[in-house]
Design a protein around this motif. Structure first.
Motif, mmCIF file in Angstrom:
data_model
loop_
_atom_site.group_PDB
_atom_site.id
_atom_site.type_symbol
_atom_site.label_atom_id
_atom_site.label_comp_id
_atom_site.label_asym_id
_atom_site.label_seq_id
_atom_site.Cartn_x
_atom_site.Cartn_y
_atom_site.Cartn_z
ATOM 1 N N VAL A 127 -8.504 54.487 7.831
ATOM 2 C CA VAL A 127 -8.469 55.947 8.001
ATOM 3 C C VAL A 127 -8.806 56.681 6.701
ATOM 4 N N LYS A 128 -8.969 55.927 5.595
ATOM 5 C CA LYS A 128 -9.294 56.515 4.292
ATOM 6 C C LYS A 128 -8.268 57.573 3.894
ATOM 7 N N SER A 129 -7.006 57.205 4.033
ATOM 8 C CA SER A 129 -5.944 58.162 3.753
ATOM 9 C C SER A 129 -4.676 57.416 3.357
ATOM 10 N N ASP A 130 -3.712 58.161 2.786
ATOM 11 C CA ASP A 130 -2.432 57.574 2.431
ATOM 12 C C ASP A 130 -1.635 57.229 3.684
ATOM 13 N N VAL A 131 -0.934 56.130 3.611
ATOM 14 C CA VAL A 131 -0.017 55.717 4.671
ATOM 15 C C VAL A 131 1.334 55.471 4.022
ATOM 16 N N MET A 132 2.390 56.049 4.598
ATOM 17 C CA MET A 132 3.735 55.866 4.082
ATOM 18 C C MET A 132 4.640 55.355 5.189
ATOM 19 N N THR A 133 5.690 54.644 4.807
ATOM 20 C CA THR A 133 6.699 54.236 5.771
ATOM 21 C C THR A 133 8.077 54.544 5.197
ATOM 22 N N PHE A 134 9.019 54.790 6.113
ATOM 23 C CA PHE A 134 10.398 55.067 5.720
ATOM 24 C C PHE A 134 11.327 54.321 6.673
ATOM 25 N N LEU A 135 12.314 53.651 6.109
ATOM 26 C CA LEU A 135 13.240 52.843 6.897
ATOM 27 C C LEU A 135 14.679 53.232 6.584
ATOM 28 N N ILE A 136 15.452 53.471 7.658
ATOM 29 C CA ILE A 136 16.890 53.707 7.546
ATOM 30 C C ILE A 136 17.567 52.832 8.590
ATOM 31 N N GLN A 137 18.465 51.966 8.141
ATOM 32 C CA GLN A 137 19.236 51.146 9.079
ATOM 33 C C GLN A 137 20.611 50.953 8.476
ATOM 34 N N THR A 138 21.544 51.853 8.836
ATOM 35 C CA THR A 138 22.844 51.862 8.175
ATOM 36 C C THR A 138 23.700 50.653 8.538
ATOM 37 N N THR A 139 23.514 50.095 9.733
ATOM 38 C CA THR A 139 24.325 48.946 10.150
ATOM 39 C C THR A 139 24.154 47.771 9.195
ATOM 40 N N SER A 140 22.911 47.492 8.822
ATOM 41 C CA SER A 140 22.643 46.392 7.888
ATOM 42 C C SER A 140 22.537 46.879 6.445
ATOM 43 N N GLY A 141 22.698 48.188 6.237
ATOM 44 C CA GLY A 141 22.556 48.734 4.892
ATOM 45 C C GLY A 141 21.157 48.604 4.349
ATOM 46 N N SER A 142 20.161 48.780 5.240
ATOM 47 C CA SER A 142 18.758 48.606 4.837
ATOM 48 C C SER A 142 18.080 49.960 4.688
ATOM 49 N N PHE A 143 17.507 50.195 3.517
ATOM 50 C CA PHE A 143 16.826 51.455 3.226
ATOM 51 C C PHE A 143 15.572 51.138 2.417
ATOM 52 N N GLY A 144 14.445 51.680 2.852
ATOM 53 C CA GLY A 144 13.228 51.375 2.125
ATOM 54 C C GLY A 144 12.110 52.341 2.428
ATOM 55 N N PHE A 145 11.042 52.220 1.644
ATOM 56 C CA PHE A 145 9.846 53.023 1.868
ATOM 57 C C PHE A 145 8.663 52.305 1.237
ATOM 58 N N THR A 146 7.494 52.640 1.714
ATOM 59 C CA THR A 146 6.257 52.141 1.124
ATOM 60 C C THR A 146 5.245 53.275 1.067
ATOM 61 N N LYS A 147 4.277 53.120 0.193
ATOM 62 C CA LYS A 147 3.144 54.043 0.117
ATOM 63 C C LYS A 147 1.899 53.229 -0.176
ATOM 64 N N CYS A 148 0.910 53.345 0.689
ATOM 65 C CA CYS A 148 -0.367 52.666 0.503
ATOM 66 C C CYS A 148 -1.463 53.717 0.445
ATOM 67 N N GLY A 149 -2.383 53.564 -0.470
ATOM 68 C CA GLY A 149 -3.476 54.519 -0.551
ATOM 69 C C GLY A 149 -4.374 54.250 -1.732
ATOM 70 N N LEU A 150 -5.319 55.154 -1.942
ATOM 71 C CA LEU A 150 -6.269 54.998 -3.033
ATOM 72 C C LEU A 150 -5.588 55.037 -4.393
ATOM 73 N N SER A 151 -4.423 55.712 -4.471
ATOM 74 C CA SER A 151 -3.722 55.832 -5.745
ATOM 75 C C SER A 151 -2.856 54.615 -6.056
ATOM 76 N N GLY A 152 -2.871 53.606 -5.181
ATOM 77 C CA GLY A 152 -2.078 52.410 -5.428
ATOM 78 C C GLY A 152 -1.031 52.189 -4.357
ATOM 79 N N GLN A 153 -0.177 51.206 -4.604
ATOM 80 C CA GLN A 153 0.825 50.835 -3.617
ATOM 81 C C GLN A 153 2.212 50.842 -4.251
ATOM 82 N N ARG A 154 3.182 51.311 -3.475
ATOM 83 C CA ARG A 154 4.571 51.359 -3.927
ATOM 84 C C ARG A 154 5.456 50.827 -2.804
ATOM 85 N N ASN A 155 6.334 49.888 -3.131
ATOM 86 C CA ASN A 155 7.248 49.312 -2.149
ATOM 87 C C ASN A 155 8.662 49.306 -2.705
ATOM 88 N N PHE A 156 9.610 49.722 -1.883
ATOM 89 C CA PHE A 156 11.019 49.654 -2.283
ATOM 90 C C PHE A 156 11.848 49.299 -1.064
#
Length: 208
Positions: free
Chosen positions: A91-120
């Motif tokens: 799509v030639k665009s930024d893609v982000m994800t966001f995760l919230i799951q309090t039962t397992s205590g899981s929290f995260g996000f990602t960012k993919c795009g031309l400016s690089g990638q970030r994962n947490f």
């Protein structure tokens, strides 16, 4: 609280078939339309497991504030790095994800795009992934082992992404089938589980 979304910068509702193909899904075009985001969330989270037992995938999709947003109630696609990168390139665009799951205590996000990638990702108070340069929008938030629901919601809000309450227009609940490739992978996985019943295995998309 459980919520997980994929946000694609720009309007891409006209590319739904191509978007879901990147995750090895086939759009069977049997959508359910909702005028209220919370109603759609209830439908997705109340029914996704029963549908998955019939090899049908439920996903929500809508457009808001220059983002095409996909709700992933199974929390499968939000951490599928290769597919997210391919989607961003398609799509030639930024893609982000966001995760919230309090039962397992899981929290995260990602960012993919031309400016690089970030994962947490943090699970049960332990940071399991923290790669790429921190985003300017992370400033002032607990992007560490103390991360919680409000930090993910606030981070998304800084990008203009609101997935918590309302959407300005109708939302679609998608019914998707697996591609033949994914069917073969799942068949192999199920076969392995039968052959080794005492060995604890996780599906390839699970990270907790």
């Amino acid at each position: 609280m459980t919520n997980s979304i994929i946000a694609i910068k720009g309007s891409h509702l006209d590319k739904q078939i191509e978007i879901f193909k990147e995750f090895n899904y086939v759009d069977v075009q049997q959508d359910e339309q909702f005028d209220n985001l919370n109603d759609m969330y209830d439908y997705l989270f109340d029914n996704y497991f029963n549908f998955s037992e019939r090899d049908v995938v439920l996903r929500g999709i809508w457009f808001d504030n220059d983002w095409t947003i996909i709700c992933d109630p199974e929390m499968i696609n939000v951490w599928d790095g290769p597919a997210l990168l391919k989607l961003s390139d398609k799509v030639k665009s930024d893609v982000m994800t966001f995760l919230i799951q309090t039962t397992s205590g899981s929290f995260g996000f990602t960012k993919c795009g031309l400016s690089g990638q970030r994962n947490f990702l943090s699970i049960n108070g332990s940071v399991t992934e923290n790669t790429g340069l921190p985003l300017p929008e992370e400033s002032g938030l607990n992007i560490n082992e103390q991360i919680f629901t409000d930090d993910i919601i606030s981070l998304a809000d800084k990008f203009g992404i609101n997935f918590e309450k309302t959407a300005p227009q109708s939302c679609l609940a998608k019914k998707l089938n697996y591609t033949e490739e994914l069917k073969r992978e799942l068949t192999t996985f199920k076969s392995d589980r039968v052959k080794v019943p005492t060995q604890k295995k996780h599906t390839w998309w699970k990270f907790w």
